[in-house]
Design an enzyme around this catalytic site. Structure first.
Site, PDB file in Angstrom:
ATOM      1  CD  GLN A   1      -2.730  -4.401   8.980  1.00  0.00           C
ATOM      2  OE1 GLN A   1      -1.703  -3.953   9.459  1.00  0.00           O
ATOM      3  NE2 GLN A   1      -2.897  -4.542   7.670  1.00  0.00           N
TER       4      GLN A   1
ATOM      5  CE  LYS B   1      -0.029   0.747   4.752  1.00  0.00           C
ATOM      6  NZ  LYS B   1      -0.569   0.940   6.032  1.00  0.00           N
ATOM      7  CB  THR B   2       4.081   2.225   1.522  1.00  0.00           C
ATOM      8  OG1 THR B   2       3.646   1.775   2.798  1.00  0.00           O
ATOM      9  CG2 THR B   2       4.840   3.512   1.675  1.00  0.00           C
TER      10      THR B   2
ATOM     11  NE  ARG C   1       2.680  -5.844  10.883  1.00  0.00           N
ATOM     12  CZ  ARG C   1       2.159  -5.246   9.841  1.00  0.00           C
ATOM     13  NH1 ARG C   1       2.761  -4.218   9.295  1.00  0.00           N
ATOM     14  NH2 ARG C   1       1.038  -5.665   9.294  1.00  0.00           N
TER      15      ARG C   1
ATOM     16  CG  ASP D   1      -1.143   4.727   5.357  1.00  0.00           C
ATOM     17  OD1 ASP D   1      -1.954   3.811   5.111  1.00  0.00           O
ATOM     18  OD2 ASP D   1       0.082   4.559   5.461  1.00  0.00           O
ATOM     19  CD  GLU D   2      -1.594   2.033   9.159  1.00  0.00           C
ATOM     20  OE1 GLU D   2      -2.578   1.286   9.287  1.00  0.00           O
ATOM     21  OE2 GLU D   2      -0.427   1.619   9.009  1.00  0.00           O
TER      22      GLU D   2
END
Length: 856
Positions: free
Chosen positions: A301, A57-58, A665, A245-246
């Site tokens: 998340q 996504k980044t 992660r 984001d997030e």
DNA sequence: GCGAAGTATTCGCGG
DNA sequence: AATACTTCGC
């Protein structure tokens, strides 16, 4: 593998192969999978990118921004990108610059908090604040609340700075202020009325101090936009493309901020714009249309509900922003299939989610390694040994991370890492800027920037010790308030405060002069008052140096015997180095910018990829990061999921998402470790394996030592790795001890049971249930045995003005009957000293204790 | 007003 | 078990 590929929705004939519509040779789209390419090139009022963990996504976000700029759909200055940490912001900016070169100047890429500070500093004067406002961290807020609670005598009602602070924070995250809350509360509850009073005074004191707390940064910006449409219009006009984001972890205040920024500007506001709007900015009805919004997130998340994050923001995005498009990214480019299968299995137990499965085309990889120590010390030892092995095998320390649920778990880990000579660093925890001596020095700078800040002023008065104590402080504060002065002005006129001794008056005046001199220097007046000197603000390092020199803080610490004071002195030198570094990095940025930066550093911002150290952090801090090898420690009931979450609505599900974040992660190696006993509050208690371990198909875990293998203090029953375990079906087995049977499905090594069946067999289930039952009984026994008297039940007791005197007989709910041997204290804090017939002497708060008088 | 000594509380995650 | 806060003697 092909099974998983069928699950890829982006593989369906939508765009037809790579590079949709005529962008075949575009470097910003090449190399992306079809879903990613769509996420980069789709245009419209609103776009939701559902980005599973590790789905790139980044990359998608940076490419989308670069694409917008390169296609001349937006100037860099029209872009506002919100990230979760400052580090992520810096990284994103860097990557966009890498894609575009200098063409990216002028973008706002920052966290919510940083963006809001920027806006507030610019617009503060419009609503009764000054640009040099202080940002209170939670310790500052608590210091302020402590004063208020003391003044209101609210502590007898159970109010503490911590609990009222978190309650206020929750309300502010909902954009509820004291007045609004007062209107909705239950008037008949004295406790609620008192809380409103605390809240009201807290707001009032913040304003008087020219300070904002963390939550205000967002909330007051929203307030500013709502009360000043002309100010809002400036930013609504400027930011044409907003990317967040997030998004799953945004709270209501942050959501509202985004809402305000993505409102169209009505014609009447358009007329007032400076410079005037051009024709091409307007739509047919004379408005400036709403900015385009892109949000990226993954509801699996979402792990910040405790600070107000509302998962509905992302779940209801499509309904919320009409015309929204959705792109799902499910292909994972980070982890092995074994790791992803474990993650999918765990998160699959959350019933309230949309089905989504991560997949990779990269292969199964290693199995997940499990280990159970008999103590956290034993667990830490395993972690340290495995890290050594990994390092020998060529994994860089900086590519290894150890996660835990609570910060207190670091101690045992650190101890073993030090002993093993493994370089490590702890992210978060007791941060550098939270150290007492660093806060002391920073208090001077804060006061220099904001001489109305009582918290900073009060702190600097007492550090270093100079004979100015609570009495002198109170007199000075009264003088300051009565005459409407700043604290610095009040100090200069200390001679007028005759209630203070002459020696201390002189000390205070001298200190005041130093602060004024430093203020002039920081503002650009020059420290020497030389006429005609250019009004250039002094470097922050110089101001800091002046403070450290004048106060002699470092030397005074060095003069002490305690070796810890040497470390403190070094911290101050480190702080000076940080300030100098800031001057080099951002020349001319000034004191305020430095203070802002220090206030807003987040735990993950400390992460330095080139440090060559193993990283220790909480799973919350780990969000958004990735490592080749990850250790998740303390995978026990009560810890992960945490005990406190068990009674909360949705608490377990949130803990499960946290586990999911931790698992995802890891790129190549994942270790899940736990201990069978854990020390808490000084004594040791039995820990059970986490329910999340049960949720991972057993074939995925290679137990080096499974929970059932660990006997009590005696160490382990078998250290043989992967020893095939006896009978039991499905590779489960049990050990018998003299007192009880402890068994756990451990997928005992390579005994080959390939059955990756989701539901646990009845046998394993009952074994775990037995374990839990045993634990529950032990707990109850302890509680009823008088171990935990006075359990909080939420209700507030009030004995009113119960009169007690020495010699009276009373009856206590927990302790039984007893005789009063004395009374001390007064008012609401009256304390009865009682000797009980069975439990001996106790001191009780007369007003609140569960007691009644017994007539003899 | 300051340090020492004794006592209460905490270990839930963070900007 | 370790830290934070209070109380007491100078």
């Amino acid at each position: 593998m092909s099974d998983f590929e069928l699950l890829d929705p982006s593989g369906l004939p939508v765009g037809g192969g790579t590079g949709a519509n005529g962008t075949a040779d575009d470097p910003l789209v090449d190399g992306l999978n079809p879903a990613q390419a769509r996420a980069v090139t789709t245009r419209g009022p609103a776009l939701l990118i559902v980005a599973g963990a590790g789905s790139g996504k980044t990359r998608v976000l940076t490419h989308r921004i670069a694409h917008l700029i390169r296609e001349r759909e937006a100037w860099p200055s029209q872009i506002l990108a919100i990230t979760f940490t400052n580090k992520a912001a810096a990284e994103m900016r860097e990557r966009i610059e890498g894609l575009l070169g200098d063409a990216s100047q002028g973008m706002w890429v920052s966290t919510f908090h940083s963006a809001c500070v920027r806006i507030l500093r610019r617009e503060a004067e419009r609503f009764g604040y000054v640009s040099g406002f202080t940002i209170y961290d939670s310790a500052d807020s608590r210091a302020l609340l402590k004063r208020i609670i003391k003044e209101l005598d609210a502590d007898t009602y159970g109010f503490t700075p911590a609990n009222s602070g978190s309650k206020i924070s929750k309300l502010k995250n909902e954009l509820v202020d004291a007045a609004t809350h007062a209107a909705t509360m239950n008037e008949n509850d004295p406790r609620e009325r008192l809380f409103v009073e605390i809240f009201r005074m807290y707001e009032q004191e913040l304003k008087r101090a020219n300070a904002f707390d963390f939550d205000d940064l967002i909330g007051q910006t929203v307030h500013l936009f709502r009360s000043h449409p002309d100010v809002a219009a400036i930013y609504q006009r400027r930011f044409r493309h907003i990317l967040v984001d997030e998004y799953q972890d945004t709270n209501h205040a942050q959501y509202s901020l985004i809402r305000e920024l993505t409102r169209p500007i009505e014609p009447e506001e358009v007329e007032r714009l400076v410079p005037p709007a051009r024709e091409r900015e307007l739509d047919a009805s004379g408005r400036i249309p709403a900015a385009s919004l892109t949000v990226v997130g993954d509801s699996d998340q979402s792990i910040y509900a405790f600070r107000g994050a509302d998962i509905r923001n992302i779940v209801e995005f499509e309904r919320d922003f009409s015309g929204a498009e959705v792109v799902k990214l499910e292909q994972n480019y980070r982890s092995t299939q074994n790791i992803l299968s474990a993650a999918n299995a765990v998160i699959g137990n959350n019933f309230d989610r949309q089905e989504k499965r991560l997949w990779t085309s990269e292969g199964d990889g290693e199995r997940i390694v499990g280990f159970t120590g008999y103590s956290q010390h034993d667990e830490a030892r395993f972690v340290a040994e495995e890290i050594e092995d990994l390092h020998r095998a060529g994994v860089a320390y900086s590519d290894i991370a150890v996660f835990y649920r609570t910060n207190s778990q670091t101690r045992a880990l650190e101890e073993l890492l030090i002993r093993s000579a493994i370089p490590y660093r702890v992210l978060g925890g007791t941060k550098f800027y939270e150290r007492a001596e660093v806060k002391d020095a920073m208090a001077y700078l804060t006061s220099i920037a904001n001489p109305y800040d009582p918290i900073a002023w009060s702190r600097l008065l007492g550090a270093p010790k100079r004979g100015v104590g609570a009495m002198a402080e109170a007199h000075l504060a009264n003088f300051q308030e009565a005459n409407g002065l700043s604290f610095h002005e009040a100090m200069l006129r200390a001679e007028e405060v005759t209630a203070i001794g002459p020696k201390i008056r002189a000390t205070v005046r001298g200190l005041g002069e130093m602060l004024v001199r430093a203020s002039r220097m920081a503002a650009g007046g020059g420290a020497t008052d030389v006429a005609g000197e250019d009004a250039v603000p002094a470097p922050v390092g110089d101001v800091m140096k002046l403070v450290l020199d004048e106060t002699d803080m470092i030397e005074k610490l060095r003069a002490k015997r305690d070796p810890q004071d040497d470390a403190r002195a070094e911290n101050l030198e480190e702080l000076l180095a940080v300030a100098r570094e800031f001057d080099v990095k951002q020349p001319g940025a000034g004191l305020l910018a430095f203070l802002t930066e220090v206030s807003l550093v987040a735990a993950a911002d400390d992460l330095d990829d080139s440090s060559g150290t193993v990283s220790l952090m909480t799973m919350h801090t780990a969000k958004g990061l990735e490592f080749a090898a990850v250790f998740i420690t303390g995978v026990e009931e009560g810890l992960l999921p945490h005990q406190m979450s068990v009674d909360e609505i949705g608490g377990i599900n949130e803990e499960r998402r946290l586990m999911y974040v931790g698992i995802t992660r890891a790129r190549e190696r994942l270790y899940l470790t736990l201990a069978s006993t854990r020390a808490t509050f000084g004594d040791v208690s039995v820990a059970m394996p986490s329910r999340f371990l049960q949720e991972i198909p057993e074939g995925l875990i290679d137990w080096r030592q499974s929970p059932g293998e660990v006997t009590g203090r005696g160490g382990t029953a078998s250290r043989a790795l992967n020893a095939p375990r006896s009978p039991g079906s499905n590779g489960s087995w049990s050990r018998t001890r003299t007192d009880s049977t402890v068994s756990f499905s451990g997928g005992g090594g390579g005994s080959g049971s390939a059955a990756v069946s989701e539901p646990a067999s009845g046998n394993m289930q009952s074994a775990l249930d037995k374990w839990r039952e045993r634990k529950r009984l032990a707990k109850e026994a302890q509680a009823s045995g008088g171990g935990f008297p006075n359990l909080v039940d939420g209700s507030v007791r009030d004995n009113g003005d119960l009169e007690l005197a020495t010699g009276d007989r009373i009856r206590h709910d927990e302790y039984g009957d007893g005789r009063v041997t004395g009374i001390s204290g007064s008012g609401t804090k009256r304390i009865a000293h009682v000797v009980f017939d069975t439990v001996g002497e106790r001191k009780l708060l007369v007003k609140l204790a569960p007691i009644e008088k017994v007539v003899e």
